[in-house]
Scaffold this motif. Sequence first.
Motif, short mmCIF file in Angstrom:
data_model
loop_
_atom_site.label_atom_id
_atom_site.label_comp_id
_atom_site.label_asym_id
_atom_site.label_seq_id
_atom_site.Cartn_x
_atom_site.Cartn_y
_atom_site.Cartn_z
N MET A 1 -15.91 13.55 -3.89
CA MET A 1 -17.25 13.22 -3.42
C MET A 1 -17.99 14.49 -3.03
O MET A 1 -17.44 15.59 -3.11
N ASN A 2 -19.24 14.33 -2.61
CA ASN A 2 -20.00 15.49 -2.18
C ASN A 2 -19.42 16.09 -0.90
O ASN A 2 -18.89 15.37 -0.06
N VAL B 1 -12.31 5.67 5.21
CA VAL B 1 -12.33 5.44 3.76
C VAL B 1 -11.16 6.20 3.15
O VAL B 1 -10.55 5.76 2.19
N GLN C 1 -14.75 7.39 8.86
CA GLN C 1 -14.91 5.95 8.62
C GLN C 1 -13.65 5.31 8.02
O GLN C 1 -13.69 4.16 7.60
N ASP D 1 -22.55 20.68 -10.94
CA ASP D 1 -22.24 21.52 -9.81
C ASP D 1 -21.50 22.79 -10.22
O ASP D 1 -21.72 23.86 -9.68
N PHE E 1 -22.02 8.01 -7.18
CA PHE E 1 -21.17 9.13 -6.77
C PHE E 1 -21.74 9.80 -5.52
O PHE E 1 -20.99 10.25 -4.65
N GLN E 2 -23.07 9.83 -5.44
CA GLN E 2 -23.72 10.51 -4.32
C GLN E 2 -23.39 9.88 -2.97
O GLN E 2 -23.57 10.49 -1.94
N TYR F 1 -9.48 6.84 -16.36
CA TYR F 1 -9.38 6.40 -14.97
C TYR F 1 -10.76 6.07 -14.41
O TYR F 1 -10.96 5.01 -13.81
N ILE G 1 -19.82 4.82 3.59
CA ILE G 1 -19.74 5.38 2.25
C ILE G 1 -18.61 4.74 1.48
O ILE G 1 -17.75 4.08 2.05
N GLY G 2 -18.62 4.94 0.16
CA GLY G 2 -17.56 4.39 -0.68
C GLY G 2 -18.11 3.36 -1.66
O GLY G 2 -19.29 3.37 -1.99
N ARG H 1 -9.91 11.06 -4.21
CA ARG H 1 -11.30 10.65 -4.32
C ARG H 1 -12.18 11.87 -4.22
O ARG H 1 -12.09 12.61 -3.25
N GLU I 1 -18.72 11.12 -11.26
CA GLU I 1 -17.88 12.21 -10.75
C GLU I 1 -17.85 13.38 -11.73
O GLU I 1 -18.02 14.53 -11.34
N GLY J 1 -20.32 8.34 -2.49
CA GLY J 1 -18.87 8.20 -2.42
C GLY J 1 -18.29 7.09 -3.29
O GLY J 1 -17.13 6.76 -3.16
N GLY J 2 -19.10 6.51 -4.17
CA GLY J 2 -18.58 5.50 -5.11
C GLY J 2 -17.89 6.20 -6.27
O GLY J 2 -18.29 7.29 -6.66
N THR J 3 -16.85 5.57 -6.80
CA THR J 3 -16.09 6.22 -7.87
C THR J 3 -16.56 5.71 -9.23
O THR J 3 -16.62 4.50 -9.45
N LEU K 1 -19.97 14.45 2.42
CA LEU K 1 -19.47 13.10 2.67
C LEU K 1 -18.03 13.08 3.17
O LEU K 1 -17.61 12.10 3.78
N GLN L 1 -17.44 12.23 6.87
CA GLN L 1 -17.73 10.83 7.14
C GLN L 1 -16.63 9.93 6.58
O GLN L 1 -16.23 8.96 7.21
N ALA L 2 -16.17 10.26 5.38
CA ALA L 2 -15.16 9.43 4.73
C ALA L 2 -13.90 9.37 5.58
O ALA L 2 -13.28 8.32 5.71
#
Lengths: 243, 295
Positions: B190-191, B203, B201, A201, A185-186, A43, A107-108, B188, A194, A188-190, B194, B197-198
């Motif tokens: 994410m950190n 998203v 916004q 983490d 990723f930082q 994915y 973001i994204g 999704r 991830e 919010g991009g996929t 975020l 915000q997501a």
Amino acid sequence: MKSINLSPYFNALLLVTVFLLGIWVQSSGFVEQFVYYWDEILYLSGHHIKLTLISGSIAILIGVPVGIILSRPSCRKAADVVMQIFNIGTTVPTLAVLALSMSFLGIGDKPAIFALAFASVLPILRNTYTGLLSVPAHLKEAATGIGLTPIQQLVKVELPNAMYVIMAGIRTAFAINIGTVPLAFQIGGTGLGELIFAGIDLYDTPMMLAGAIPTAVLALIMDMVLGVVTFLIVSKGVNPNRK
Amino acid sequence: MKRVIALLATVVMMVSVSAQAAGKLVVGGKGYTEQLIMSSMTAQYLAGLGYDVDQRDGMGSTVLRTAQLNGQIDLYWEYTGTGLVTFNKVVEKLTPEETYLRVKALDEKVGLIWLNPSQANNTYALAMRKDFAKEKGIESITDMMDWLQSEDGKDAQMASNVEFSARPDGLKSLLEAYEFDMPRRNLRKMNSGLVYQALAQEVVDVTMVFATDGRVKAFGFYVLKDDRQHFPNYALTPVVRTDALDTNPELANQLNKLSALMNDETMSTLNALVDVDGLSIERVSRQFLEQNGLL
């Protein structure tokens, strides 16, 4: 069709990768772990490639035309200045570009694509520019001599001669690009980032490797594919791989 | 040569003096605002009391726990639910009181002492934009899951931080409790920082939040009702290595004083000062200590 001469770097990389793969498979319960993340890997790889292709295409659509324009005799004076500006642009670390694009695009995936395209433009632009400049003068003279218009000269003589160098730039850009997607990723991009960042983490090495190894493999595959494309589109007469 | 080796050995010994030397304490913390505030506050408070304090934060829960078990960290603020479910793999449904007592007993065996729990319950929750939830008629997690399975909501996105998506008491068990098999494309990751915000916004349409995060109120999010009471209690509690308490007999009382001051309201106000008003973590925690006469 003769065999494709893959660069020695690639062979070395392949060897190292195979070696690392071996170590990895040896390590405890690795295969099960990998199978466990398989759906996730597929994915995320899909998303990863999508981001690279979109941002890479944008970079090609900007880099190649700008490179062509800068290499025209009428733009010689401006070219140095523009190249300098782009050079300074590359010294900005990618993570900073990501952060900046997040601050005005939210973001994204959108800011991620923007930042990746930004990071990929320079190698393409630089190689297009130098590739076109290094086309031998006698070829251009001959082209003018047989009455080709400047546009015909560009399409029929200059671009085919510069194509190998241009493609090398595109290869470099895509390699950088695919390796940078995880950082997205930082913001919010996929992508495979991830798994990498989640693994860091959570202190979960298999998870981290499930992200890192496919990223490396994707980069290798991308480079191979572009190598084949280069082989196919560079004219026979000027293709160093066909001699 | 011998002298050199002796010298080197001495240097190595000096460097590797453990954190438990009397009066020297390493305060840990995770990587999000509330934890950064708590570790900064604790470090300043203890330094004010004359301890030699070292602060290390920004780690994930698992890394931090490992560091504490190894003695690289002496104390940090952990949540009872996390200690019980994530670290001790206990999945029974327990009351807040039972949760605390159980985790205290289990961790005592590995040399960690849970001091008095605070009134701050930083549980996980799911949140949506207020107007959006109203428009879709969603009030509880069950409603939300039903909406995700409807034609209208099937492409909706839900944000989660990576830890929540991987924890035993996280997303997986939530979906099990609500008997919903969420497709991967709806999620999704994410950190932590975020996700708010997501959602704001647009998203994503749903996100995991921390109940005590100041941004929930500031952004006007609607917290969905946990109608099946799935989430355990996450009381913020100082957890200290036994040997640190042995060498510093006063420490337990001093930390309990701080713990007694914390509750949901206080915590979300402090979090909002940092995340919404943009004040520095160090300043927010110092002001709090000064207001309460601890500094």
